[in-house]
Design an enzyme around this catalytic site. Structure first.
Site, short mmCIF file in Angstrom:
data_model
loop_
_atom_site.label_atom_id
_atom_site.label_comp_id
_atom_site.label_asym_id
_atom_site.label_seq_id
_atom_site.Cartn_x
_atom_site.Cartn_y
_atom_site.Cartn_z
N SER A 25 0.85 -1.20 0.00
CA SER A 25 0.00 0.00 0.00
C SER A 25 0.88 1.24 0.00
O SER A 25 2.05 1.18 0.42
CB SER A 25 -0.87 0.02 1.27
N TYR A 39 -2.15 0.31 10.98
CA TYR A 39 -2.33 -0.17 9.60
C TYR A 39 -1.08 0.16 8.78
O TYR A 39 -0.56 -0.70 8.06
CB TYR A 39 -3.58 0.45 8.95
P1 NDP Z 1 -11.74 -5.63 0.54
O1 NDP Z 1 -12.25 -5.43 1.91
O2 NDP Z 1 -12.65 -5.38 -0.59
O3 NDP Z 1 -11.12 -7.10 0.39
C1 NDP Z 1 -10.32 -7.65 1.41
C2 NDP Z 1 -10.18 -9.14 1.17
O4 NDP Z 1 -9.30 -9.68 2.18
C3 NDP Z 1 -11.50 -9.86 1.29
O5 NDP Z 1 -11.59 -10.80 0.24
C4 NDP Z 1 -11.43 -10.56 2.63
O6 NDP Z 1 -12.12 -11.82 2.57
C5 NDP Z 1 -9.93 -10.83 2.72
N1 NDP Z 1 -9.50 -11.07 4.09
C6 NDP Z 1 -9.51 -10.22 5.14
N2 NDP Z 1 -9.08 -10.85 6.24
C7 NDP Z 1 -8.82 -12.14 5.88
C8 NDP Z 1 -8.35 -13.28 6.58
N3 NDP Z 1 -8.08 -13.26 7.89
N4 NDP Z 1 -8.19 -14.43 5.89
C9 NDP Z 1 -8.46 -14.48 4.57
N5 NDP Z 1 -8.89 -13.45 3.85
C10 NDP Z 1 -9.08 -12.29 4.51
O7 NDP Z 1 -10.45 -4.68 0.44
P2 NDP Z 1 -9.35 -4.49 -0.73
O8 NDP Z 1 -9.64 -5.32 -1.90
O9 NDP Z 1 -9.16 -3.05 -0.89
O10 NDP Z 1 -8.06 -5.05 0.04
C11 NDP Z 1 -7.19 -6.01 -0.52
C12 NDP Z 1 -5.76 -5.66 -0.13
O11 NDP Z 1 -5.42 -4.40 -0.71
C13 NDP Z 1 -5.52 -5.50 1.36
O12 NDP Z 1 -4.29 -6.09 1.69
C14 NDP Z 1 -5.46 -3.99 1.55
O13 NDP Z 1 -4.69 -3.65 2.67
C15 NDP Z 1 -4.81 -3.59 0.26
N6 NDP Z 1 -4.95 -2.20 -0.14
C16 NDP Z 1 -6.19 -1.63 -0.33
C17 NDP Z 1 -6.29 -0.31 -0.75
C18 NDP Z 1 -7.60 0.37 -0.90
O14 NDP Z 1 -7.63 1.63 -0.97
N7 NDP Z 1 -8.71 -0.33 -1.00
C19 NDP Z 1 -5.10 0.47 -1.06
C20 NDP Z 1 -3.86 -0.21 -0.82
C21 NDP Z 1 -3.80 -1.50 -0.42
P3 NDP Z 1 -13.02 -12.45 3.72
O15 NDP Z 1 -13.55 -11.33 4.56
O16 NDP Z 1 -14.07 -13.21 2.95
O17 NDP Z 1 -12.09 -13.37 4.46
C1 8X3 Z 2 -5.12 1.51 1.79
C2 8X3 Z 2 -4.83 2.88 1.29
O1 8X3 Z 2 -4.34 5.25 2.09
O2 8X3 Z 2 -6.35 4.17 2.91
O3 8X3 Z 2 -3.96 0.80 2.01
O4 8X3 Z 2 -4.20 3.50 3.72
S1 8X3 Z 2 -4.92 4.00 2.58
#
Ligand code: NDP
Ligand code: 8X3
Length: 250
Positions: free
Chosen positions: A138, A151
């Site tokens: 991220s 985070y």
């Molecule tokens: P979502 O909430 O849409 O998706 C998160 C996914 O992670 C879900 O499929 C959830 O599945 C899974 N997850 C969470 N905890 C667990 C666990 N303990 N075991 C298995 N699966 C898990 O968020 P994003 O798609 O945005 O997030 C995906 C990644 O991208 C993360 O690592 C996040 O930190 C990163 N990210 C996101 C950004 C954003 O702005 N959205 C920016 C930068 C990075 P389930 O709950 O079914 O287990």
């Molecule tokens: C998710 C992006 O800027 O909300 O990793 O932390 S931010």
């Protein structure tokens, strides 16, 4: 090329993980989908054009992760690309006010979960002499913002783990990359704010955020370079975002 490959996506039930499954499947790859919400995975699997297999997995549960490979049907064990995407944030509280449980969930999932899955998958990749680990980091792994200390610490850890794993695997055919997005509209903020849809929506208000597919396209790019090329790290943001703290909004 991808049609011979098995892509393992953690956190495939939503957002970036689901988009990675779609983008790689559209290129012919077989997709191993993991998350806690198995129903969602099964719904996604039905619309993928290639073969897929769904596993209910909590990446923060070390026993579940350790038993994962042995529990898979033989044809799904030889993973070519691991996309360590599962992750979450909880709250936006100051350290002096935050809940311990929120910290534990973020660290257990984003740091320890990623490590458990990597530890389980990499030895097989080494035996087969091929493999690519792509971590979803991220912008929060490059910068810190108020209320985001834990985070951001977890994503700084992901960045360190990506670099360290690349050093540990130096001299082998395995590749290690990190894709580090800024604002992507997914369920991320809904999870962070525990279902407060209005607050979640306001995170992306007045600007055009990245879509999960924008990120998945970059992951695909990393995975489809020639074998001698390793993309170390890609930091991508919406055009309207210059840093974790700076964005222009209408
Ligand atoms: P979502 O909430 O849409 O998706 C998160 C996914 O992670 C879900 O499929 C959830 O599945 C899974 N997850 C969470 N905890 C667990 C666990 N303990 N075991 C298995 N699966 C898990 O968020 P994003 O798609 O945005 O997030 C995906 C990644 O991208 C993360 O690592 C996040 O930190 C990163 N990210 C996101 C950004 C954003 O702005 N959205 C920016 C930068 C990075 P389930 O709950 O079914 O287990
Ligand atoms: C998710 C992006 O800027 O909300 O990793 O932390 S931010």
């Amino acid at each position: 090329m991808l049609s011979d490959q098995i892509i393992f996506v953690t956190g495939a039930s939503s957002g970036i993980g689901a988009a990675c499954a779609e983008v790689f499947s559209a290129q012919g790859a077989k997709i191993l989908l993991a998350a806690r919400r198995i129903d969602r995975l099964k719904t996604l699997a039905k619309r993928l054009p290639t073969k897929s297999h769904c596993v209910e997995l909590d990446v923060s549960n070390r026993k579940q992760v350790d038993e994962l490979l042995d529990s898979l049907p033989a044809e799904w064990r030889e993973i070519d690309v691991l996309i360590n995407n599962a992750g979450l944030s909880r709250g936006l509280d100051k350290v002096q006010q935050a809940k311990h449980q929120d910290w534990e969930e973020m660290i257990d999932t984003n740091v320890k979960g990623l490590l458990y899955v990597t530890r389980a998958v990499v030895p097989g990749m080494l035996e087969r002499g091929r493999g690519h680990i792509i971590n979803i980091g991220s912008i929060a792994g490059h910068e810190v913002y108020p209320g985001g200390s834990v985070y951001c610490a977890s994503k700084h850890a992901v960045r360190a783990l990506t670099q360290g794993l690349r050093m540990d695997l130096l001299g082998t055919p395995l590749r290690v990359s990190s894709v580090d997005p800024g604002l992507v509209e997914t369920e991320f903020s809904l999870v962070r704010f525990r279902g407060d849809a209005e607050r979640a929506k306001s995170v992306y208000k007045g600007l055009q955020p990245l879509t999960p597919h924008d990120v998945a396209d970059v992951v695909l790019f990393c995975a489809t370079r020639p074998p001698h090329v390793n993309i170390n790290d890609v930091l991508l943001t919406p055009l309207a975002q210059a840093s974790a703290m700076q964005a222009v909004r209408d």
